[in-house]
Write a protein that holds these residues in place. Structure first.
Motif, PDB file in Angstrom:
ATOM      1  N   ALA A  42       0.808  -1.215   0.000  1.00 18.08           N
ATOM      2  CA  ALA A  42       0.000   0.000   0.000  1.00 18.08           C
ATOM      3  C   ALA A  42       0.845   1.271   0.000  1.00 18.08           C
ATOM      4  N   SER A  43       2.103   1.177   0.418  1.00 19.00           N
ATOM      5  CA  SER A  43       2.969   2.359   0.443  1.00 19.00           C
ATOM      6  C   SER A  43       3.481   2.734  -0.945  1.00 19.00           C
ATOM      7  N   GLN A  44       3.360   1.834  -1.896  1.00 16.18           N
ATOM      8  CA  GLN A  44       3.729   2.098  -3.290  1.00 16.18           C
ATOM      9  C   GLN A  44       5.178   2.589  -3.422  1.00 16.18           C
ATOM     10  N   ASN A  45       6.067   1.987  -2.656  1.00 21.90           N
ATOM     11  CA  ASN A  45       7.462   2.433  -2.706  1.00 21.90           C
ATOM     12  C   ASN A  45       8.456   1.274  -2.873  1.00 21.90           C
ATOM     13  N   GLU A  46       7.971   0.107  -3.259  1.00 25.74           N
ATOM     14  CA  GLU A  46       8.863  -1.057  -3.312  1.00 25.74           C
ATOM     15  C   GLU A  46       9.963  -0.886  -4.364  1.00 25.74           C
ATOM     16  N   GLU A  47       9.636  -0.285  -5.487  1.00 28.59           N
ATOM     17  CA  GLU A  47      10.663  -0.059  -6.507  1.00 28.59           C
ATOM     18  C   GLU A  47      11.692   0.962  -6.024  1.00 28.59           C
ATOM     19  N   LEU A  48      11.259   1.944  -5.252  1.00 31.11           N
ATOM     20  CA  LEU A  48      12.191   2.918  -4.676  1.00 31.11           C
ATOM     21  C   LEU A  48      13.117   2.251  -3.674  1.00 31.11           C
ATOM     22  N   ILE A  49      12.586   1.326  -2.898  1.00 35.02           N
ATOM     23  CA  ILE A  49      13.416   0.564  -1.957  1.00 35.02           C
ATOM     24  C   ILE A  49      14.462  -0.236  -2.720  1.00 35.02           C
ATOM     25  N   SER A  50      14.044  -0.840  -3.827  1.00 34.65           N
ATOM     26  CA  SER A  50      14.979  -1.592  -4.652  1.00 34.65           C
ATOM     27  C   SER A  50      16.139  -0.708  -5.103  1.00 34.65           C
ATOM     28  N   GLY A  51      15.824   0.537  -5.488  1.00 34.97           N
ATOM     29  CA  GLY A  51      16.871   1.462  -5.891  1.00 34.97           C
ATOM     30  C   GLY A  51      17.838   1.772  -4.770  1.00 34.97           C
ATOM     31  N   GLY A  52      17.305   1.976  -3.550  1.00 37.06           N
ATOM     32  CA  GLY A  52      18.169   2.241  -2.405  1.00 37.06           C
ATOM     33  C   GLY A  52      19.054   1.064  -2.066  1.00 37.06           C
ATOM     34  N   ILE A  53      18.498  -0.135  -2.164  1.00 39.16           N
ATOM     35  CA  ILE A  53      19.300  -1.341  -1.910  1.00 39.16           C
ATOM     36  C   ILE A  53      20.393  -1.482  -2.961  1.00 39.16           C
ATOM     37  N   ALA A  54      20.023  -1.273  -4.231  1.00 40.64           N
ATOM     38  CA  ALA A  54      20.989  -1.423  -5.317  1.00 40.64           C
ATOM     39  C   ALA A  54      22.184  -0.489  -5.129  1.00 40.64           C
ATOM     40  N   GLU A  55      21.921   0.734  -4.665  1.00 45.06           N
ATOM     41  CA  GLU A  55      23.001   1.702  -4.461  1.00 45.06           C
ATOM     42  C   GLU A  55      23.869   1.364  -3.254  1.00 45.06           C
ATOM     43  N   SER A  56      23.394   0.472  -2.420  1.00 44.42           N
ATOM     44  CA  SER A  56      24.077   0.174  -1.153  1.00 44.42           C
ATOM     45  C   SER A  56      24.860  -1.129  -1.174  1.00 44.42           C
ATOM     46  N   LEU A  57      24.568  -2.018  -2.116  1.00 44.73           N
ATOM     47  CA  LEU A  57      25.071  -3.387  -2.007  1.00 44.73           C
ATOM     48  C   LEU A  57      26.591  -3.475  -2.048  1.00 44.73           C
ATOM     49  N   ASP A  58      27.254  -2.643  -2.832  1.00 45.20           N
ATOM     50  CA  ASP A  58      28.715  -2.706  -2.881  1.00 45.20           C
ATOM     51  C   ASP A  58      29.312  -2.426  -1.507  1.00 45.20           C
ATOM     52  N   ILE A  59      28.785  -1.405  -0.829  1.00 45.74           N
ATOM     53  CA  ILE A  59      29.297  -1.064   0.498  1.00 45.74           C
ATOM     54  C   ILE A  59      28.923  -2.141   1.501  1.00 45.74           C
ATOM     55  N   VAL A  60      27.672  -2.620   1.448  1.00 48.81           N
ATOM     56  CA  VAL A  60      27.244  -3.674   2.369  1.00 48.81           C
ATOM     57  C   VAL A  60      28.111  -4.914   2.199  1.00 48.81           C
ATOM     58  N   ASN A  61      28.375  -5.299   0.959  1.00 48.39           N
ATOM     59  CA  ASN A  61      29.169  -6.506   0.715  1.00 48.39           C
ATOM     60  C   ASN A  61      30.618  -6.335   1.154  1.00 48.39           C
ATOM     61  N   THR A  62      31.110  -5.110   1.130  1.00 54.99           N
ATOM     62  CA  THR A  62      32.478  -4.846   1.594  1.00 54.99           C
ATOM     63  C   THR A  62      32.539  -4.861   3.116  1.00 54.99           C
ATOM     64  N   GLN A  63      31.582  -4.197   3.757  1.00 49.59           N
ATOM     65  CA  GLN A  63      31.585  -4.109   5.222  1.00 49.59           C
ATOM     66  C   GLN A  63      31.123  -5.403   5.878  1.00 49.59           C
ATOM     67  N   HIS A  64      30.159  -6.063   5.255  1.00 50.27           N
ATOM     68  CA  HIS A  64      29.560  -7.261   5.850  1.00 50.27           C
ATOM     69  C   HIS A  64      29.368  -8.319   4.764  1.00 50.27           C
ATOM     70  N   PRO A  65      30.439  -8.985   4.366  1.00 51.13           N
ATOM     71  CA  PRO A  65      30.337  -9.968   3.289  1.00 51.13           C
ATOM     72  C   PRO A  65      29.296 -11.046   3.593  1.00 51.13           C
ATOM     73  N   HIS A  66      28.571 -11.437   2.549  1.00 49.41           N
ATOM     74  CA  HIS A  66      27.587 -12.524   2.627  1.00 49.41           C
ATOM     75  C   HIS A  66      26.420 -12.199   3.558  1.00 49.41           C
ATOM     76  N   THR A  67      26.168 -10.903   3.799  1.00 53.18           N
ATOM     77  CA  THR A  67      25.029 -10.494   4.622  1.00 53.18           C
ATOM     78  C   THR A  67      23.902 -10.017   3.714  1.00 53.18           C
ATOM     79  N   PRO A  68      22.814 -10.765   3.628  1.00 56.20           N
ATOM     80  CA  PRO A  68      21.716 -10.343   2.748  1.00 56.20           C
ATOM     81  C   PRO A  68      20.908  -9.208   3.368  1.00 56.20           C
ATOM     82  N   VAL A  69      20.196  -8.490   2.529  1.00 58.51           N
ATOM     83  CA  VAL A  69      19.248  -7.471   2.966  1.00 58.51           C
ATOM     84  C   VAL A  69      17.857  -8.096   2.979  1.00 58.51           C
ATOM     85  N   HIS A  70      17.168  -7.955   4.105  1.00 60.01           N
ATOM     86  CA  HIS A  70      15.819  -8.491   4.246  1.00 60.01           C
ATOM     87  C   HIS A  70      14.804  -7.375   4.058  1.00 60.01           C
ATOM     88  N   VAL A  71      13.705  -7.692   3.396  1.00 61.43           N
ATOM     89  CA  VAL A  71      12.605  -6.742   3.226  1.00 61.43           C
ATOM     90  C   VAL A  71      11.314  -7.424   3.650  1.00 61.43           C
TER      91      VAL A  71
END
Length: 222
Positions: A42-71
């Protein structure tokens, strides 16, 4: 269900849309340990969340390897019923994975947001919301507010079937805002019990019977 998920999450359901992606990016890369984002269809923001995750994954994978993002996201009460829920879940999956190059980095949890549209709740407008739905949703199945006692049961069966589909990135299924009697009824017929329950509990506002049911059935409360 034997799968891990973060205890602490970051809710973005009510954020203005222009803030969603940067807030998600900040949460995931802040070093504060946020690896769970909470939203709803209902918040109609799932695609926006995807964009935020996509921009973050390189840093997340560097700081916390093999740590998935849960939604955690949720099926709105206008999408109750077996076919409408399948449609809602698939649309949410497509939106949440739309910007991400490595889909295996995301774990998605699906909840039924409400068991029914309830006219006694001031802000719920069952007939008006049904009337304003896109035609493809109306075509997918009957209006759930016309069968308040059973539409959510079809939705739960849809979640079970999609959870069993190993081709889909569904980590767990659950419910939100269910009363104790609804939860007991679900437990009587379900093939998979809810793994998550999301709701409100405060010192002066809580349902002891509901919390007992969750505890006895090993359902994680959020």
């Amino acid at each position: 269900n034997g799968r891990n998920m973060p205890l602490v999450g970051f809710g973005v359901g009510n954020l203005h849309h222009d803030r969603v992606a940067p807030v998600v990016q900040t949460a995931l890369t802040s070093g504060e340990g946020y690896f769970l984002i909470d939203t709803a269809k209902a918040s109609q923001n799932e695609e926006l969340i995807s964009g935020g995750i996509a921009e973050s994954l390189d840093i997340v994978n560097t700081q916390h390897p093999h740590t998935p993002v849960h939604v955690v996201t949720k099926v709105w009460y206008t999408h109750l019923g077996y076919e409408r829920t399948r449609l809602s879940v698939q649309e949410s999956i497509d939106a949440l994975l739309s910007k991400v190059k490595t889909p295996e980095a995301i774990r998605i949890h699906f909840l039924l947001h409400w068991p029914r549209c309830d006219e006694s709740i001031e802000w719920m407008n069952c007939e008006e919301e049904e009337e304003n739905l896109p035609q493809h949703i109306k075509d997918a199945g009957p209006a759930p507010h016309l069968d308040r006692d059973n539409a959510w049961k079809g939705s739960w069966k849809a979640l079970e079937d999609m959870y069993d589909d190993e081709s889909l990135p569904i980590q767990s299924i659950g419910v939100s805002n269910f009363y104790a009697e609804d939860l007991n009824e679900l437990l009587d017929f379900c093939r998979h019990k809810p793994y998550l329950y999301q709701g409100n509990v405060w010192i002066l506002l809580n349902d002891i019977n509901l919390m007992r049911i969750l505890d006895e059935n090993n359902i994680l409360f959020q």
